[in-house]
Every structure is written in structure tokens, then in C-alpha cells.
Design a protein around this motif. Structure first.
Motif, PDB file in Angstrom:
ATOM      1  N   LYS A  63       1.083  15.689  -5.499  1.00  0.00           N
ATOM      2  CA  LYS A  63       0.956  15.168  -4.132  1.00  0.00           C
ATOM      3  C   LYS A  63      -0.290  14.296  -3.985  1.00  0.00           C
ATOM      4  O   LYS A  63      -0.270  13.314  -3.246  1.00  0.00           O
ATOM      5  CB  LYS A  63       0.975  16.310  -3.124  1.00  0.00           C
ATOM      6  N   GLN A  74       0.760  11.035  -5.303  1.00  0.00           N
ATOM      7  CA  GLN A  74       1.590  10.367  -4.302  1.00  0.00           C
ATOM      8  C   GLN A  74       0.721   9.757  -3.206  1.00  0.00           C
ATOM      9  O   GLN A  74       0.953   8.626  -2.776  1.00  0.00           O
ATOM     10  CB  GLN A  74       2.610  11.338  -3.708  1.00  0.00           C
ATOM     11  N   ASP A  75      -0.290  10.478  -2.760  1.00  0.00           N
ATOM     12  CA  ASP A  75      -1.198   9.946  -1.733  1.00  0.00           C
ATOM     13  C   ASP A  75      -1.910   8.690  -2.222  1.00  0.00           C
ATOM     14  O   ASP A  75      -2.144   7.756  -1.461  1.00  0.00           O
ATOM     15  CB  ASP A  75      -2.238  10.999  -1.326  1.00  0.00           C
TER      16      ASP A  75
END
Length: 112
Positions: free
Chosen positions: A92, A95-96
Motif C-alpha cells: 500500500k 501504491q501511495d
């Protein structure tokens, strides 16, 4: 014996001008990808969380093409079910940073 998997053949369905919906019959999963602009090609790259170096190589090579991000949309598709919380948190964060990953709500059939 080596583990073999049936090929994941996505059927791409454009449900709205702003989104592409990918349905994977072999995984009983679907994901809707929001689109910023009209897109002519959507590329889903199946990958696993620990292949960050491969994703970075793609980002630095063929994903730098002039059409990528405009008429060509690329997303790395990663299974999210059954992942260790630390592995999911790292994915994640990636992804950020890049905004090009989609987490599929499925678990691995062979435990990896």
C-alpha cells in the motif's frame, strides 16, 4: 510436482466513460479502475507483492512511453487476500507512491 494455474483471461468491460471493470473468471474477482481520461488500452500486469524490483523496472522502461498515462492505462494487479499485514502495508505504501497498483480481493490457491 510443479504447480500450474489456468491462465487468467480478463474480460475488459467499459461500464462508464470514467471507469474500466476487469473481471477474472478463473479467480471469481472483479475490480473497477477509475479513469482520469478516455483510454483506448488497459493493461493489467499480474504480479506478486515481493516483485517490487520488477515493477520498478517496468516503470523505468516501457511504462515511460508517451501514451502510458493517457490513452494507455497500466495497473499492476496484486492479490490482497491472505497477505501478511506487513506485506500488505508495504504494498500500500508503494501504491501511495506510484498510484499504479490494484489490489484484487482474492487469496492465493497455493499459499504463497
Amino acid at each position: 510436482a510443479p504447480v500450474t494455474h489456468p491462465p487468467a483471461r480478463p474480460q475488459t468491460l467499459v461500464t462508464k466513460p470514467q471507469a474500466v471493470c476487469l473481471r477474472f473468471a478463473s479467480m471469481a474477482a472483479s475490480v473497477t479502475l477509475p479513469m482520469r481520461e478516455p483510454c483506448y488500452v488497459a493493461v493489467g500486469v499480474m504480479t506478486v507483492p515481493h516483485y517490487r524490483n520488477r515493477r520498478d523496472a517496468a516503470r523505468q522502461t516501457w511504462m515511460t512511453g508517451s501514451n502510458v498515462g493517457s490513452t494507455v492505462v497500466v495497473r499492476f494487479l496484486i492479490r490482497a487476500g491472505g497477505l501478511h499485514p506487513d506485506v500488505l502495508a508495504e504494498a500500500k505504501r508503494e501504491q501511495d507512491e506510484h498510484g499504479d497498483m490494484t489490489f484484487l480481493p482474492v487469496a492465493s490457491e497455493h499459499g504463497s
